[in-house]
Enzyme design. Structure first.
Site, PDB file in Angstrom:
ATOM      1  N   ARG A  22      16.128 -17.042   8.880  1.00 28.24           N
ATOM      2  CA  ARG A  22      15.667 -18.369   8.457  1.00 28.24           C
ATOM      3  C   ARG A  22      16.802 -19.363   8.260  1.00 28.24           C
ATOM      4  NH1 ARG A  22      14.086 -15.677   2.629  1.00 28.24           N
ATOM      5  NH2 ARG A  22      16.183 -15.640   1.757  1.00 28.24           N
TER       6      ARG A  22
ATOM      7  N   GLU B 194      28.739 -19.852   3.571  1.00 32.24           N
ATOM      8  CA  GLU B 194      27.402 -20.351   3.255  1.00 32.24           C
ATOM      9  C   GLU B 194      27.460 -21.860   3.435  1.00 32.24           C
ATOM     10  OE1 GLU B 194      24.775 -18.562   2.470  1.00 32.24           O
ATOM     11  OE2 GLU B 194      25.604 -16.601   1.932  1.00 32.24           O
TER      12      GLU B 194
ATOM     13  N   TYR C   2      22.287 -20.866   2.271  1.00 30.70           N
ATOM     14  CA  TYR C   2      22.983 -22.062   1.884  1.00 30.70           C
ATOM     15  C   TYR C   2      23.763 -21.772   0.604  1.00 30.70           C
ATOM     16  CZ  TYR C   2      18.945 -22.039  -1.212  1.00 30.70           C
ATOM     17  OH  TYR C   2      18.005 -21.655  -2.122  1.00 30.70           O
TER      18      TYR C   2
ATOM     19  N   ARG D  79      13.751 -13.403   6.709  1.00 30.73           N
ATOM     20  CA  ARG D  79      15.199 -13.234   6.578  1.00 30.73           C
ATOM     21  C   ARG D  79      15.715 -12.089   7.439  1.00 30.73           C
ATOM     22  NH1 ARG D  79      19.320 -13.159   1.967  1.00 30.73           N
ATOM     23  NH2 ARG D  79      20.189 -11.076   1.875  1.00 30.73           N
TER      24      ARG D  79
HETATM   25 ZN   LIG Z   1      22.346 -15.306   4.872  1.00 30.21          ZN
END
Ligand SMILES: [Zn+2]
Length: 737
Positions: free
Chosen positions: A174, A374, A303, A232
């Site tokens: 995702r 990230e 993120y 995920r």
């Molecule tokens: Zn990840």
């Protein structure tokens, strides 16, 4: 294979802006959850809540929950705020924003997120258009039969002995921005080869391998009708109610170790039936084992805006942590330099908590420096980054990887632990602290460290050895020369294996001028600055030091300091507490520098903060410095900062030191500040104007002759800085007559 891809592409392109997930989350809501401790996360996982962060962490996080779970969480005293009651509507809104972005087309190919076939097509086109630089290859085949594709980029010629770097995205399905960034890197490295000498030189010595989508099955599932935008894992059939393995828990480094891992097939962090059980991790392992001299690796995720370094699975520092940290900081600074976005460097354990079986740790365990980055945003809207932020995120990432490429091109990493000023005063010696650390193992030979100095662009170069104070730390004496041109300098050092390093690539330039001390605050008397919290003036008592070092017992000079809690550590859960000095009138001044003595202990910045900022008048505060790591001073440090961009010509300059915010644990002794100087300089004079009278004349010749001979330290007459006042200095005066 090509037929398969095209067929899939045709089907999926027409579906791309469809609305997956509509039924799947009937009865679910999206919530902001306030996590106070790891137990909260465990509880939420147990009741079936799904975190939307790549790494769960204390603080506020987004979760998918049913109303019942929200109720239970609240009963469990976990603060939970529903932000979206209708997931189908959420997905529709996201699709609408994406549709508009795609139609507007701003950013070209990067105007909106791209599907697996679109990414493959883009890679193939890059290779087709640049066959001498790039080639597409197949890394392996997934559970559902999709090909994982990569692209190799290097200058023409035999690449056998070149260094290698690996970038990959999308272990987690995702995290769409983590696909766009590697494609952007591929495209811009290729483009840079044609028009950027630095990139061309990188590619002459380095092969870059890029795999934008490690997990194409999962990635496609996040776009598919009947799929799941919030998916995920990969798409392993676990022969039960739940599919998928978390690929970033399947690597052979403390696999299934219990830190952020699960053996439940329904968990988003399911480790898989065995280590390396998945075709995706196996294929990447086989690829990496075929790449000798793989120096660095970045695994892109989203993120949280973090640059995560090894180790992720343990608190034991990596033996090469100084190098790993230096490269992390170099990337961090580059990321922040482009659009001012704040990123944080640290190990997962420092920043969030440990995670076992991750890709970055595995590549690090085989001798590569592995990082997890990230990407944007820091929090909401999580992995549904607005398409308008794709290009900016790619741009800052490209600066980040250029910083990495620069770093690995340098055998020795040179830095200035106490800051770097921008001017020196005539006739005075400026002591610059220089750190020279080997970039990749080996050792620096301290006897080879030297500084080259010249005055102005065309001045004659002098060379002086550096004083080694131990552990790769040196003192460089920068002569505040004479009334004339800027002082330019650069360093040179060799490793014990004979690799030579020059730093910087060009020359560092210090303006030379008569320093004017605008403010001198020795702390012998109370400066009566504005204070907040436990900031106060007086003599510190050597207290505190639950972590780090205790406070000092006196100032750098004299007894007194301005300090945060002179009796011990700063508090937990502290908000920002400011010490504000000023206002100072700097009208008509230039090259403003802030210098002071620092004795600071503070935990690393994910938890606790120490900051210096300045502002002019009613403008907003500008950060001059903030701790990028834990700081544990055990002696007074002289620090210097160039604050000219804010301070020059300001009729009302304010300087602020901030303690906090801090988190709920680990207290340190905090700030102690002494001997604060604000100085400016007037650039003046001409080359050869030894006595600063504004003329190059016989007076200057006489000044040189009267001081003829060897010069210890800095001599204003030694205008060709070779520590000898001799005929070369005389000739320079005459040449500028
Ligand atoms: Zn990840």
């Amino acid at each position: 294979m090509i037929t398969t891809i095209l067929t899939t592409a045709t089907i999926l392109c027409s579906q791309i802006l469809g609305s997956p997930t509509i039924d799947r989350y009937e009865g679910w809501v999206m919530a902001n959850v306030e996590i106070e401790c790891p137990e909260d996360i465990e509880y939420l996982r147990d009741i079936g809540a799904r975190s939307l962060a790549c790494y769960d962490h204390p603080g506020q996080t987004q979760m998918l929950m049913t109303e019942k779970m929200v109720e239970n969480a609240r009963l469990h005293r976990i603060e939970t705020k529903i932000t979206e009651r209708d997931i189908a509507n959420y997905i529709k809104k996201i699709d609408q924003i994406r549709g508009e972005a795609r139609t507007a087309g701003v950013g070209g190919w990067y105007s909106d997120f791209k599907t697996w076939p679109e990414v493959n097509q883009q890679l193939q086109q890059l290779a087709n258009n640049n066959p001498k630089l790039a080639s597409v290859f197949e890394v392996g085949i997934t559970h559902e039969g999709r090909a994982i594709r990569g692209i190799r980029i290097t200058s023409p010629g035999d690449a056998t002995n070149r260094k290698r770097i690996l970038f990959n995205g999308c272990q987690h399905a995702r995290e769409w921005i983590a696909v766009m960034v590697p494609v952007y890197i591929a495209e811009h490295l290729i483009e840079g080869w044609y028009n950027n000498a630095e990139i061309q030189s990188f590619l002459d010595t380095t092969e870059v391998i890029i795999v934008p989508i490690v997990n194409p099955d999962g990635y496609e599932f996040t776009y598919a009708v009947g799929g799941d935008r919030f998916w995920r894992k990969n798409r392993r059939n676990n022969s039960g109610s739940c599919e998928g393995v978390d690929l970033n828990r399947n690597w052979d480094i403390d696999w299934n170790g219990g830190d952020s891992t699960s053996t439940s097939t329904c968990s988003d962090i399911y480790v898989g039936p065995s280590v390396f059980s998945e075709p995706e991790t196996q294929a990447m392992r086989t690829l990496i084992e075929s790449l000798p001299n793989l120096v660095t690796h970045i695994d892109f995720h989203s993120y949280s805006q973090l640059i995560l370094k090894a180790w992720g699975y343990t608190s034991t520092p990596h033996p090469d942590d100084n190098i790993i940290q230096a490269l992390g900081v170099a990337m961090h600074d580059a990321y922040q330099s482009v659009h001012g976005e704040q990123y944080t460097v640290g190990t997962p354990g420092d920043i969030l908590y440990y995670a076992d079986g991750t890709f970055q740790d595995w590549t690090t365990s085989i001798g590569t420096l592995g990082y997890t980055i990230e990407l944007r945003p820091t929090g909401s809207p999580g992995f549904d980054l607005p398409p308008s932020e794709i290009v900016p995120t790619c741009e800052e990432s490209f600066e980040g990887i250029l910083a990495m490429m620069r770093f690995i091109s340098n055998p020795v990493t040179v830095s200035f632990p106490n800051g770097l000023i921008s001017f020196v005063t005539p006739g005075e010696m400026h002591v610059l602290h220089v750190s020279m650390q080997p970039t990749f193992g080996g050792e620096v030979d301290p006897t080879t460290a030297k500084i080259h100095i010249r005055y102005g662009e065309t001045g004659v170069e002098g060379t002086v050895p550096l004083e080694h104070t131990g552990n790769g730390l040196f003192k460089a004496n920068i002569p505040g020369s004479f009334c004339g041109l800027s002082t330019e300098f650069w360093f040179e050092v060799e490793t014990t294996t004979g690799q030579n390093q020059r730093y910087p690539a060009g020359n560092a330039v210090l303006n030379v001028g008569a320093a004017q001390l605008v403010e001198e605050i020795t702390m012998d008397q109370n400066p009566n600055w504005s204070t907040d919290g436990l900031w106060s003036w007086g003599q510190p008592i050597g207290g505190g030091g639950q972590y780090g070092n205790p406070d000092p017992t006196s100032g750098a000079t004299g007894n007194n300091v301005m300090g945060y809690n002179l009796n011990g550590d700063y508090e937990s859960n502290l908000s920002e507490k400011h010490l504000v000095a000023g206002p100072y009138n700097l009208s008509g001044n230039q090259n403003t520098q802030l210098q002071f003595s620092r004795y600071l202990n503070v935990e690393q910045p994910m938890y606790d903060h120490a900051t210096i900022s300045v502002k002019s008048g009613n403008d907003s505060w500008q950060t001059v410095w903030t701790n990028l790591s834990e700081i544990t001073d055990d002696q007074w440090q002289a620090v210097s900062y160039d604050i000219s961009t804010v301070a020059d010509n300001s009729p009302e300059l304010w300087v602020r030191w901030t303690m906090g915010s801090t988190d709920s644990a680990w207290q340190y002794s905090g700030w102690n500040i002494d001997d604060v100087y604000i100085s400016t300089s007037i650039e003046s004079g001409m080359v050869g104007d030894v006595n600063c009278d504004g003329l190059v004349s016989v007076e200057d010749v006489l000044t040189i002759i009267s001081s003829w001979g060897p010069c210890e330290g800095v001599c204003a007459e030694d205008i060709v800085p070779d520590q000898n006042i001799n005929v070369s200095d005389l000739l320079l005066v005459i040449a500028n007559w």
